[in-house]
Design a protein around this motif. Structure first.
Motif, PDB file in Angstrom:
ATOM      1  N   GLY A  74     131.459 -85.198 -36.453  1.00 44.12           N
ATOM      2  CA  GLY A  74     131.519 -85.979 -35.231  1.00 44.12           C
ATOM      3  C   GLY A  74     131.757 -87.447 -35.504  1.00 44.12           C
ATOM      4  N   ARG A  75     132.088 -88.141 -34.448  1.00 38.33           N
ATOM      5  CA  ARG A  75     132.238 -89.588 -34.512  1.00 38.33           C
ATOM      6  C   ARG A  75     131.536 -90.190 -33.296  1.00 38.33           C
ATOM      7  NH1 ARG A  75     135.851 -93.065 -36.998  1.00 38.33           N
ATOM      8  NH2 ARG A  75     137.138 -91.309 -37.697  1.00 38.33           N
ATOM      9  N   VAL A  76     130.635 -91.123 -33.545  1.00 36.66           N
ATOM     10  CA  VAL A  76     129.946 -91.845 -32.469  1.00 36.66           C
ATOM     11  C   VAL A  76     129.992 -93.332 -32.775  1.00 36.66           C
ATOM     12  CG1 VAL A  76     128.403 -89.911 -31.921  1.00 36.66           C
ATOM     13  CG2 VAL A  76     127.679 -91.628 -33.580  1.00 36.66           C
ATOM     14  N   SER A  77     129.753 -94.143 -31.773  1.00 37.00           N
ATOM     15  CA  SER A  77     129.819 -95.595 -31.913  1.00 37.00           C
ATOM     16  C   SER A  77     128.482 -96.153 -32.376  1.00 37.00           C
ATOM     17  CB  SER A  77     130.213 -96.233 -30.579  1.00 37.00           C
ATOM     18  OG  SER A  77     129.978 -97.621 -30.584  1.00 37.00           O
ATOM     19  N   THR A  78     128.503 -96.897 -33.488  1.00 34.47           N
ATOM     20  CA  THR A  78     127.287 -97.562 -33.961  1.00 34.47           C
ATOM     21  C   THR A  78     126.772 -98.537 -32.916  1.00 34.47           C
ATOM     22  OG1 THR A  78     128.175 -97.420 -36.205  1.00 34.47           O
ATOM     23  CG2 THR A  78     126.272 -98.848 -35.881  1.00 34.47           C
ATOM     24  N   HIS A  79     127.676 -99.185 -32.218  1.00 36.60           N
ATOM     25  CA  HIS A  79     127.268-100.140 -31.180  1.00 36.60           C
ATOM     26  C   HIS A  79     126.585 -99.425 -30.024  1.00 36.60           C
ATOM     27  CE1 HIS A  79     127.763-102.836 -27.660  1.00 36.60           C
ATOM     28  NE2 HIS A  79     127.530-103.774 -28.563  1.00 36.60           N
ATOM     29  N   GLU A  80     127.086 -98.265 -29.655  1.00 38.69           N
ATOM     30  CA  GLU A  80     126.499 -97.526 -28.540  1.00 38.69           C
ATOM     31  C   GLU A  80     125.114 -96.988 -28.895  1.00 38.69           C
ATOM     32  OE1 GLU A  80     127.681 -93.932 -25.402  1.00 38.69           O
ATOM     33  OE2 GLU A  80     128.986 -94.389 -27.124  1.00 38.69           O
ATOM     34  N   VAL A  81     124.928 -96.565 -30.144  1.00 38.86           N
ATOM     35  CA  VAL A  81     123.655 -95.958 -30.544  1.00 38.86           C
ATOM     36  C   VAL A  81     122.617 -97.010 -30.906  1.00 38.86           C
ATOM     37  CG1 VAL A  81     122.530 -94.411 -32.196  1.00 38.86           C
ATOM     38  CG2 VAL A  81     124.841 -93.893 -31.356  1.00 38.86           C
ATOM     39  N   ALA A  83     123.315-100.650 -30.884  1.00 40.67           N
ATOM     40  CA  ALA A  83     123.686-102.006 -30.444  1.00 40.67           C
ATOM     41  C   ALA A  83     124.057-102.878 -31.643  1.00 40.67           C
ATOM     42  CB  ALA A  83     122.569-102.656 -29.634  1.00 40.67           C
ATOM     43  N   LEU A  84     124.721-102.257 -32.630  1.00 39.26           N
ATOM     44  CA  LEU A  84     125.191-102.956 -33.818  1.00 39.26           C
ATOM     45  C   LEU A  84     126.710-102.896 -33.862  1.00 39.26           C
ATOM     46  CD1 LEU A  84     122.662-101.499 -36.433  1.00 39.26           C
ATOM     47  CD2 LEU A  84     122.565-103.754 -35.372  1.00 39.26           C
ATOM     48  N   SER A  85     127.305-103.904 -34.464  1.00 39.34           N
ATOM     49  CA  SER A  85     128.763-103.990 -34.507  1.00 39.34           C
ATOM     50  C   SER A  85     129.304-103.241 -35.724  1.00 39.34           C
ATOM     51  CB  SER A  85     129.201-105.459 -34.536  1.00 39.34           C
ATOM     52  OG  SER A  85     128.760-106.133 -33.367  1.00 39.34           O
ATOM     53  N   LYS A  93     116.062-100.812 -40.233  1.00 36.98           N
ATOM     54  CA  LYS A  93     116.409-100.476 -38.849  1.00 36.98           C
ATOM     55  C   LYS A  93     117.441 -99.362 -38.798  1.00 36.98           C
ATOM     56  CE  LYS A  93     118.218-102.322 -34.506  1.00 36.98           C
ATOM     57  NZ  LYS A  93     118.726-103.513 -33.780  1.00 36.98           N
ATOM     58  N   TYR A  94     118.501 -99.486 -39.572  1.00 34.09           N
ATOM     59  CA  TYR A  94     119.584 -98.507 -39.569  1.00 34.09           C
ATOM     60  C   TYR A  94     120.078 -98.349 -41.000  1.00 34.09           C
ATOM     61  CZ  TYR A  94     124.372 -96.754 -39.119  1.00 34.09           C
ATOM     62  OH  TYR A  94     125.533 -96.048 -39.278  1.00 34.09           O
ATOM     63  N   GLU A  95     120.062 -97.113 -41.501  1.00 37.80           N
ATOM     64  CA  GLU A  95     120.378 -96.858 -42.900  1.00 37.80           C
ATOM     65  C   GLU A  95     121.738 -96.194 -43.111  1.00 37.80           C
ATOM     66  OE1 GLU A  95     118.635 -97.909 -45.499  1.00 37.80           O
ATOM     67  OE2 GLU A  95     117.082 -98.824 -44.269  1.00 37.80           O
ATOM     68  N   GLY A  96     122.680 -96.447 -42.200  1.00 41.02           N
ATOM     69  CA  GLY A  96     124.055 -96.011 -42.429  1.00 41.02           C
ATOM     70  C   GLY A  96     124.362 -94.570 -42.108  1.00 41.02           C
TER      71      GLY A  96
END
Length: 320
Positions: A74-81, A83-85, A93-96
């Motif tokens: 799948g492909r999802v938006s990091t910004h949508e999930v 709020a990161l660019s 916070k977010y480990e990639g």
């Protein structure tokens, strides 16, 4: 594997010794890291398949791994999930986990090669994928049941519950015939193989408290089993791809493996870059942690030098 250099012989690899005074260069920076302290990790939770995100946009595409092997991702938006660019990493916070890293594909190819060569059987095994992200190695373990009576249990772990809800669970659903907690993978029109699939979010220092196949204590080689008691249960196979990039997390990762891996026949398959420039970790730094403990040994089973990144490796780690 088409993208691999000549496959190395599967023999025990001599680890690197670390002089006590080596703390500024080479492998010595394993013990002299300048990484900033991380914020407290989020609480560990089990994420149910019913908690899959209904709002985040998820698109699916195929990944051709060669040798007739194709998976869906799948492909999802990091910004949508988050709020990161489209950041690859925000420590603590977010480990990639929303990015498909090369090592994940390397690991699937290596597992396929090991099974084809008779070095690995997943039949009836309990499998844990750590730092799963897309979860393709764990998904491959599920799909092996489709043709080869594969793993009976596959558990996925990621630092972020959001990654599991928005990406991992949808990927499992997309790649399997059905997506409930119990996956029934048809081997033919009349026979079905059952695999238990569950998802867990949390930090490696805490997640063992939730996992279902964890040893009550570290079962060291040479422990007295003459009492008639069986060694603690554990996972037969632990999979991890691109999990060794951060020096500060290596001890927790190895500690979790020791708590989770079934003794004495459990095996870890690790894929990653030899060095992660800019963040300090790498496969060899993790192997130095393993060597220092003295409980396990490793064999190099694949090297990948395809120009997509710096040198990548796949290792098999087991008890001595």
């Amino acid at each position: 594997m088409a993208s691999n250099s000549e496959k190395p012989a599967q023999e025990s690899f001599p680890f690197f010794s670390l002089p006590n005074n080596q703390n500024q260069s080479g492998f010595g920076f394993l013990f002299g890291s300048n990484e900033k302290p991380l914020p407290p990790p989020p609480p560990s939770v089990e994420v149910l398949t019913s908690e899959m995100s209904p709002t985040v946009k998820y698109t699916v595409e195929s990944v051709n791994l060669g040798d007739g092997l194709t998976l869906l991702k799948g492909r999802v938006s990091t910004h949508e999930v988050f709020a990161l660019s489209n950041s690859d990493l925000v420590p603590g916070k977010y480990e990639g986990g929303l990015k498909l890293w090369e090592g994940s594909l390397d690991l699937v190819k290596a597992l396929h090669s090991e099974i084809q060569g008779g070095q690995l059987s997943l039949k009836g095994k309990h499998v844990l994928e750590l730092g799963c992200g897309h979860g393709l190695p764990g998904i491959f373990s599920c799909l092996e049941a489709l043709f080869h009576q594969g793993a009976s249990v596959v558990h996925f772990q990621d630092f972020n519950a959001e990654v599991l809800r928005c990406l991992t669970i949808p990927n499992v659903n997309a790649n399997t015939l059905r997506g409930p907690q119990q996956l029934y993978l048809a081997t033919n029109e009349t026979e079905k193989t059952q695999a238990e699939v569950r998802f867990f979010a949390g930090d490696w220092s805490e997640i063992h408290k939730l996992l279902f196949h964890v040893c009550d204590k570290d079962y060291q080689k040479g422990s007295d089993s003459s009492s008639g008691q069986d060694p603690p249960a554990g996972y037969d196979v632990i999979l991890m791809a691109e999990t060794v990039y951060s020096i500060s997390s290596l001890q927790n990762l190895y500690g979790l493996i020791k708590k989770c891996l079934s003794w004495p026949h459990g095996v870890v398959y690790m894929a990653g870059k030899k060095h992660y420039f800019g963040v300090g970790g790498g496969t060899r730094q993790f192997l130095s942690v393993v060597e220092k403990d003295g409980l396990m040994e490793a064999s190099l089973i694949a090297e990948v030098a395809d120009g997509l990144s710096n040198l990548r490796e796949v290792w098999k780690i087991s008890f001595k």
